[in-house]
Design an enzyme around this catalytic site. Structure first.
Site: not given
Lengths: 392, 353
Positions: A153, A286, A321
């Site tokens: 990520c 995030h 995401h």
């Protein structure tokens, strides 16, 4: 810079959705998965063929959705530079978490059957992260430093960082950098097996958050050295003033509960920029809305800023995401924050996390005089990356 | 002049018995089926049975190779962990793909998904040594290890760090061998590694392995100096020749100073012309060596080249099966590695004793 996300293709489509607090997360149409019935996703609302015809390029259609998403974002990023002005030495630092998986997984049983021929060599060879990067390099005529990063990520935040390092060391004067990732059964089932996918729209930094929504997309930014800017006379959109990668040795997939890795990454980026935590105007967190991430990140924010908590929010409730693309997508949002002097709020927020009560921005803010923006990307393996963008 | 980067240690697991050794054994492992599989070390002295059960083949091999690279260097806590891999842990990727189909996207074991993540080995190395530091993974075929090394070099030059653990890991599985076979990566006919260069055909033989190195700004007890690196994407012969020249010139050297060339020749008649061109300008005193007849071909095979280069410079010896064209010089000071992956990613390294 250029962007493709569940909010649409291009800066304007993305910005107008963010300002209208309109999420791109919903029922997926193109991903072939049984899970799409019950898990909302941030899918880019175009088929592969529609993406290709909208690109308006006169050549053979490259294989793979990752490339189709990326080429719109790259074209826009490079579009600000006239073809004649493109530096032949421009680097290309790409990022992806699973490369061509979303296409490969549909033909995998054929690929591994010795008796069946491979119908499309380009696609057959894309169980790999570099195939897409090279297709894009050939489309845009990029020949210099070319590579691909995959740190889950945080991938594209690391790609932006590495591009900056190649430039600051004088190896190249400019680079196009960012990342692309597509929804795939492979990743959706992966996150689902970790039990951190929410069946409802995600709720970053909420006490009752219940996981992330996966998304897909691509974003690219062109970085240039100061010298190159002087030569070209172009106006910079923003300054990449700091960055830091700090891997925390705690657990293969989870951050330490106190968010020590996240804290160190943010501190490192601020230090590199020669700034102080008080200088930070806004943090694009995030903020995946998983149980583990948000508490760790909230604690890190508390430790770093104490009483002087700057405005912060997460845009993952709009895009989902997007994994390896997330760092670049949020870098584009950070630059927009600075350019337009506006902050995009979180959605679905009810009450703060009891153990670390910090309250994200829930309405659009404008005219705050934003100067320095931190953008966080944290990944598996404890990989924490923070980028710091400053107004020029 | 730019700072010199020193290689402090080199550690490898591959088809040949070189783990915890610094020379290639006299008798080489060979194959009759076009694939040189890695020789698994005895893991019991490194891990408990429980730990071993949780790790897949490449994860175990990569982790012990990294452990040994650090042990040899005397660096307990590296300041950066940077790796390169073309495909990561394919076993885990395949396992997870299979489970998605088999259980129809039901309740799945997440372990193969986690270990298939390209940077999972990096995270494990950090956990094993309890180090929090810069950590990243390059995943670009024949540029994977190269950018890991370049990233470390730049950070050492910037004085961000004073040392780094860099390495690569790659495996070949039955399924992936089949895919690449159909794509023309391997020889259609069976060929023994020792006959790879005596037969005129397309494709090569497959290999696998993991290679770790420690790089440092400090010269003490180093194996070699890394004097420079050039990376070229789909170049022509002229661009390769120009890159070699600039690499040498940057170090105040000429082609006459090159004692050994380590050539990535893989016996594929579609792409070996690049090596022919570079070797043709090498002088008579220069030894030309090869390694893919020893390691097999894979995305990060240049890891073997670097390991072998360190071994040649340290021991001043070239293994007979690595010798492609014997030169006249008997001392090896400057060594040039030239490798490309099926014509796409080309890398040149200059090393000095």
């Amino acid at each position: 810079m250029g962007i493709v996300s569940a909010l649409g293709i291009g800066i304007e489509a993305n910005r107008s959705a963010l300002l209208a607090k309109r999420s791109g997360i919903g029922q997926a149409r193109w991903l072939q998965s049984r899970l799409t019935e019950r898990l909302p996703l941030g899918e880019v609302p175009f088929s592969n063929d529609a993406l290709w015809s909208a690109a308006g390029l006169q050549q053979h259609q490259p294989a793979g959705r990752q490339v189709l998403l990326a080429l719109h974002a790259m074209k826009a990023a490079l579009g600000g530079i006239k073809a004649a002005d493109i530096d032949p030495q421009m680097g290309f630092i790409n990022a992806t978490s699973v490369g061509g998986m979303s296409d490969v997984e549909n033909i995998y049983s054929n690929l591994i059957d010795p008796a069946k021929p491979i119908l499309n060599n380009e696609l057959g060879d894309s169980l790999d992260c570099s195939q897409g990067t090279e297709s894009l390099a050939r489309i845009f005529g990029l020949k210099s430093y070319i590579t691909t990063i995959s740190t889950a990520c945080s991938s594209s935040a690391n790609a932006i960082m590495y591009a900056a390092r190649l430039i600051s060391n004088g190896l190249i004067d400019s680079a196009v950098c960012g990342g692309t990732d597509t929804l795939a059964r492979f990743t959706l089932n992966g996150f689902n097996s970790l039990k951190n996918v929410d069946a409802q729209p995600c709720r970053p930094f909420d006490e009752n958050r219940n996981g992330l929504n996966l998304g897909e997309g691509a974003a690219y930014l062109v970085l240039e050295s100061e010298q190159q800017l002087k030569r070209s006379g172009r106006q910079p959109l923003a300054l990449l003033s700091g960055f830091c990668n700090y891997n925390e040795a705690f657990h293969p997939t989870a951050p330490s509960p106190e968010g020590l890795g996240a804290l160190a990454a943010m501190q490192g980026a601020i230090k590199k920029a020669g700034l102080h935590p008080d200088d930070i105007s806004y943090v694009n967190a995030h903020g995946t809305a998983t149980l583990n991430n948000d508490i760790a990140e909230a604690m890190a924010l508390q430790k770093l800023f104490g009483e002087n908590m700057p405005a912060f929010s997460s845009t993952k409730c709009y895009t989902g995401h997007t994994l390896a693309a997330a760092g670049a997508i949020e870098a584009v949002f950070s630059v927009l924050n600075l350019q337009e002097d506006e902050i995009y709020p979180v959605l679905n927020f009810g009450q703060p996390i009891a153990a670390a009560p910090v309250v994200p921005v829930t309405e659009v803010h404008t005219g705050k005089g934003l100067k320095h923006i931190l953008s966080n990307s944290f990944g598996f393996g404890g990989n924490n990356a923070s980028l710091l963008f400053s107004k020029v | 002049m730019k700072d010199i980067i020193y290689m402090k240690s080199a550690s490898a697991v591959c088809a040949q018995d070189i783990f915890r050794k610094d020379t290639i054994p006299d008798t080489l492992a060979t194959t009759g089926n076009n694939v040189l599989n890695l020789l698994e070390p005895d893991y019991r002295q490194y891990f408990s049975i429980m730990q071993l059960r949780r790790m897949s083949k490449l994860t175990k091999a990569g982790l012990v190779t990294a452990i040994e690279a650090l042990r040899q260097s005397g660096i307990e806590k590296p300041e950066a962990i940077i790796t390169g891999t073309g495909k990561g842990s394919l076993t885990d990727t395949e396992k997870f793909l299979k489970s998605i189909d088999e259980f129809e996207e039901g309740t799945l074991n997440p372990s193969p998904f986690i270990q298939s993540t390209y940077n999972s080995l990096n995270g494990l190395i950090g956990l094993h040594h309890d180090v929090d530091c810069y950590n990243t993974t390059y995943v670009h075929r024949g540029f994977s290890l190269e950018h890991a090394i370049l990233d470390a070099i730049l950070q050492i030059r910037e004085h961000q760090i004073s040392n780094a653990l860099v390495g690569s890991f790659e495996e070949i599985t039955t399924q992936h061998f089949t895919i690449k076979h159909k794509l023309g990566y391997w020889r259609k006919e069976k060929v023994a590694p020792e006959s790879l260069f005596n037969t005129d055909a397309s494709g090569s033989i497959a290999g696998e392995g993991t290679f770790f190195f420690t790089l440092s700004a400090a010269p003490e007890n180093s194996l070699a100096e890394i004097r420079g690196l050039r990376l070229l994407f789909e170049p022509d012969h002229e661009a390769v020749a120009a890159a070699m020249k600039s690499l040498l010139t940057e170090n105040q050297l000429t082609i006459e100073d090159v004692d050994v060339v380590v050539s990535g020749r893989n016996g594929d008649n579609r792409f070996d012309h690049y090596y022919d061109a570079l070797e043709s300008v090498s002088l008579n005193h220069t030894h030309i060596t090869t390694f893919k007849n020893i390691s097999g071909e894979f995305d990060t095979a240049s890891g073997f080249a670097l390991w072998m280069a360190a071994s040649i410079l340290k021991n001043q010896e070239i293994h007979p099966q690595a010798l492609y064209r014997k030169g006249t010089t008997s001392t090896f000071r400057h060594l040039l590695i030239y490798n490309h992956f099926y014509g796409e990613q080309h890398a040149l390294y200059l090393l000095k004793k």
